[in-house]
Design a protein around this motif. Structure first.
Motif, PDB file in Angstrom:
ATOM      1  N   ALA A  61     -33.790  -0.958   1.876  1.00 18.37           N
ATOM      2  CA  ALA A  61     -32.997   0.200   2.295  1.00 18.37           C
ATOM      3  C   ALA A  61     -32.074  -0.170   3.456  1.00 18.37           C
ATOM      4  CB  ALA A  61     -33.920   1.347   2.699  1.00 18.37           C
ATOM      5  N   ARG A  62     -32.616  -0.876   4.459  1.00 16.44           N
ATOM      6  CA  ARG A  62     -31.819  -1.254   5.632  1.00 16.44           C
ATOM      7  C   ARG A  62     -30.688  -2.208   5.255  1.00 16.44           C
ATOM      8  NH1 ARG A  62     -32.238   2.294   8.245  1.00 16.44           N
ATOM      9  NH2 ARG A  62     -33.366   2.760  10.096  1.00 16.44           N
ATOM     10  N   GLY A  63     -30.991  -3.177   4.413  1.00 12.89           N
ATOM     11  CA  GLY A  63     -29.972  -4.124   3.987  1.00 12.89           C
ATOM     12  C   GLY A  63     -28.879  -3.446   3.177  1.00 12.89           C
ATOM     13  N   SER A  64     -29.272  -2.533   2.303  1.00 15.74           N
ATOM     14  CA  SER A  64     -28.286  -1.786   1.512  1.00 15.74           C
ATOM     15  C   SER A  64     -27.398  -0.946   2.425  1.00 15.74           C
ATOM     16  CB  SER A  64     -28.986  -0.892   0.494  1.00 15.74           C
ATOM     17  OG  SER A  64     -29.679  -1.667  -0.464  1.00 15.74           O
ATOM     18  N   LEU A  65     -28.007  -0.308   3.408  1.00 16.67           N
ATOM     19  CA  LEU A  65     -27.239   0.484   4.359  1.00 16.67           C
ATOM     20  C   LEU A  65     -26.254  -0.399   5.132  1.00 16.67           C
ATOM     21  CD1 LEU A  65     -26.686   3.210   5.731  1.00 16.67           C
ATOM     22  CD2 LEU A  65     -28.592   2.685   7.295  1.00 16.67           C
ATOM     23  N   ALA A  66     -26.699  -1.573   5.549  1.00 18.72           N
ATOM     24  CA  ALA A  66     -25.803  -2.502   6.262  1.00 18.72           C
ATOM     25  C   ALA A  66     -24.622  -2.896   5.381  1.00 18.72           C
ATOM     26  CB  ALA A  66     -26.577  -3.736   6.717  1.00 18.72           C
ATOM     27  N   LEU A  67     -24.873  -3.146   4.097  1.00 17.16           N
ATOM     28  CA  LEU A  67     -23.777  -3.485   3.181  1.00 17.16           C
ATOM     29  C   LEU A  67     -22.794  -2.328   3.042  1.00 17.16           C
ATOM     30  CD1 LEU A  67     -25.733  -5.412   0.403  1.00 17.16           C
ATOM     31  CD2 LEU A  67     -24.034  -6.376   1.979  1.00 17.16           C
ATOM     32  N   ILE A  68     -23.309  -1.107   2.944  1.00 20.89           N
ATOM     33  CA  ILE A  68     -22.414   0.052   2.857  1.00 20.89           C
ATOM     34  C   ILE A  68     -21.572   0.162   4.116  1.00 20.89           C
ATOM     35  CG2 ILE A  68     -22.365   2.590   2.881  1.00 20.89           C
ATOM     36  CD1 ILE A  68     -24.628   2.512   0.810  1.00 20.89           C
ATOM     37  N   LEU A  69     -22.184  -0.052   5.262  1.00 16.64           N
ATOM     38  CA  LEU A  69     -21.412  -0.006   6.509  1.00 16.64           C
ATOM     39  C   LEU A  69     -20.311  -1.062   6.498  1.00 16.64           C
ATOM     40  CD1 LEU A  69     -24.279   0.545   9.095  1.00 16.64           C
ATOM     41  CD2 LEU A  69     -22.590   2.232   8.331  1.00 16.64           C
ATOM     42  N   LEU A  70     -20.635  -2.271   6.079  1.00 17.91           N
ATOM     43  CA  LEU A  70     -19.626  -3.338   6.020  1.00 17.91           C
ATOM     44  C   LEU A  70     -18.493  -2.987   5.068  1.00 17.91           C
ATOM     45  CD1 LEU A  70     -21.895  -6.526   5.939  1.00 17.91           C
ATOM     46  CD2 LEU A  70     -20.349  -5.857   7.795  1.00 17.91           C
TER      47      LEU A  70
END
Length: 187
Positions: A61-70
């Motif tokens: 979840a955290r990694g996916s969120l980081a990708l969305i932010l990027l």
């Protein structure tokens, strides 16, 4: 601290910060200094993600969120006023769909969910817009829902966001030009 957490903490602030979980003024305001800070700290991460080198981040979840932010937020800061600001929107929507389908979205707090839903609000596709409104309705934030509905109305009316036309080299129609002269015609 790993890069995923650094990205998430930069955007939302660390959980230990008194302003964690709250809306931040820098998110939706044009600020050249903040844009430069985002570019300086995260351009290399974005370029790796864009090249597919960070796809394994989507396994959490955290990694996916980081990708969305990027892909969806940082691009708007790093490449403001250029076509590149929107170039990774499709990748952001792919990750957001993945988060919804595998349950990662449900692991986020309310503010994080808003950012996981924004790729749909930023889309010029009607189905994405309807999903955006649905997600923001579920979150229960009147202000965020108002923005989602306003985005949907623009897509219903024009089939695209006229305020992006200049940056994307698209010719505006007379109706779009008139619309762009009205208050709140761009985001």
């Amino acid at each position: 601290m790993d890069r995923i957490q650094e990205i998430v903490d930069f955007w939302f602030l660390p959980e230990s910060d008194e302003n964690y979980g709250k809306q931040r003024e820098v998110w939706f305001k044009k600020n050249p200094d903040f844009d430069a800070e985002v570019r300086g700290k995260f351009l290399e991460d974005f370029e790796k993600a864009e090249a597919g080198e960070l796809l394994h981040w989507s396994e959490s979840a955290r990694g996916s969120l980081a990708l969305i932010l990027l892909f969806d937020q940082f691009t708007r800061n790093m490449f403001r006023d250029s076509p590149r600001a929107f170039a990774a929107d499709g990748k952001a929507r792919e990750i957001a769909r993945h988060m919804l389908s595998c349950g990662f979205y449900d692991e986020l707090n309310t503010v994080e969910k808003q950012f996981a839903a924004l790729p749909f609000e930023h889309s010029e596709d009607m189905d994405d817009q309807k999903l955006s409104v649905k997600l923001f309705e579920e979150l229960g934030s009147g202000e965020a829902l108002d923005y989602a509905q306003r985005h949907l109305e623009i897509i219903e009316r024009f089939g695209r966001f006229p305020h992006r036309n200049e940056q994307l080299g698209r010719e505006s129609t007379k109706e779009e030009e008139a619309f762009l002269k009205t208050p709140n015609s761009s985001f």
